[in-house]
Enzyme design. Sequence first.
Site, PDB file in Angstrom:
ATOM      1  N   LYS A  96       0.825  -1.211   0.000  1.00  0.00           N
ATOM      2  CA  LYS A  96       0.000   0.000   0.000  1.00  0.00           C
ATOM      3  C   LYS A  96       0.856   1.258   0.000  1.00  0.00           C
ATOM      4  CE  LYS A  96      -4.214  -1.883   1.853  1.00  0.00           C
ATOM      5  NZ  LYS A  96      -5.002  -2.119   3.060  1.00  0.00           N
ATOM      6  N   LYS A 105     -13.989  -4.883  -6.705  1.00  0.00           N
ATOM      7  CA  LYS A 105     -14.638  -3.676  -7.203  1.00  0.00           C
ATOM      8  C   LYS A 105     -13.656  -2.742  -7.892  1.00  0.00           C
ATOM      9  CE  LYS A 105     -17.930  -1.540  -5.461  1.00  0.00           C
ATOM     10  NZ  LYS A 105     -18.705  -0.628  -4.636  1.00  0.00           N
ATOM     11  N   LYS A 153      -8.497 -11.832  -9.034  1.00  0.00           N
ATOM     12  CA  LYS A 153      -9.664 -12.068  -8.170  1.00  0.00           C
ATOM     13  C   LYS A 153     -10.745 -11.020  -8.425  1.00  0.00           C
ATOM     14  CE  LYS A 153      -9.347 -12.297  -3.611  1.00  0.00           C
ATOM     15  NZ  LYS A 153      -8.804 -12.405  -2.252  1.00  0.00           N
TER      16      LYS A 153
END
Length: 334
Positions: A114, A199, A196
């Site tokens: 991240k 959204k 995978k």
Amino acid sequence: MNSKIRVFSGLRPTGRMHLGNYLGAIMNWVKMQETHDCIYSVVDYHAITTPFKPEELRRDTRDMLVDLLATGLDPEKCALVVQSELPQHTELAWILGSITPLGWLERVPTYKEKASMHPDYLNLGLLSYPVLMASDILVYRAEAVPVGEDQLPHLELTREIVRRFNHWFGDTFPEPEAIMKKETARIMSLKEPEKKMSKSLGEDSYIGIGDDPETIHAKIKRAVTDMGPDSTAMGPGVANLFNLLQIFGQEADYLTLYEDYETGSLRYVDLKTVTADAIIEGLRPIREKRKEIKSNPEILENALQLGHEKASAMATKTLSRVKERIGVGRDVNI
Ligand code: TRP
């Protein structure tokens, strides 16, 4: 009740739930509420460690809660809570953060990932994300945590924190175990079927559990069915559709279409139509429940109130024990 194993799990508020979340995790949460003492939380404080918009966050949190109830979480059987509504989570996180070496946090893979995704958004919250997660689990003294594989390093860190705390201050927390779901239902993106379902890959890449029938048909129609790199094997997009058909459809349809595939006579449009119909039918009860909850907001309010009461009692007890162990607060016995 007391003899049941206590379970905690958290879900980030990403808005509408999709088939990947549902089949991969939430279906299992629903099952576990029958056999375990479960606390489930939408973890909105985790959501603010990466860039976010306040109005979207609040709406996403609510949407996720509605979807959790619609998929079958029963407020009488589990405790459903919003993380930010129980200050005990963050209070314990401060304490745990003070015994967690920086080195442990800097080597967590999700942090590195991240941090490289948002180099302009490096903050203390992101680094201590796993400490808050440990606190979510430990504030209820949970013994088991259903998680996906990507969360295992976080859980290992939680266990290290437990060992250190117990060693320094006396036995206080159980070492929580991961409950890994079997990888039977790994649902892939409709557009990039080697990834995978998520959204973040775009509207057309996922099916929301609340999508209406037309939307489901349209999205499945646009699903990628290209061959994989190895043109003798089934392409990943086709495999994903077959997987969905196996989960939602009639066995006879699955077998017929699979045979067509093997004999080379499969028309993708047939596979898509049958699969879309099966998903639409399979999600019907969830769609109906969602509608009911949306037109009766008190269903959600009552569920959260009940969850909050149950969870708050447990969390308060843990914190007073922890504070006593570490010697903060004034001595009431003088
Ligand atoms: N980090 C988890 C995720 O990204 C969400 C989460 C937060 C969680 N707190 C938790 C999961 C506690 C299990 C237990 O999916």
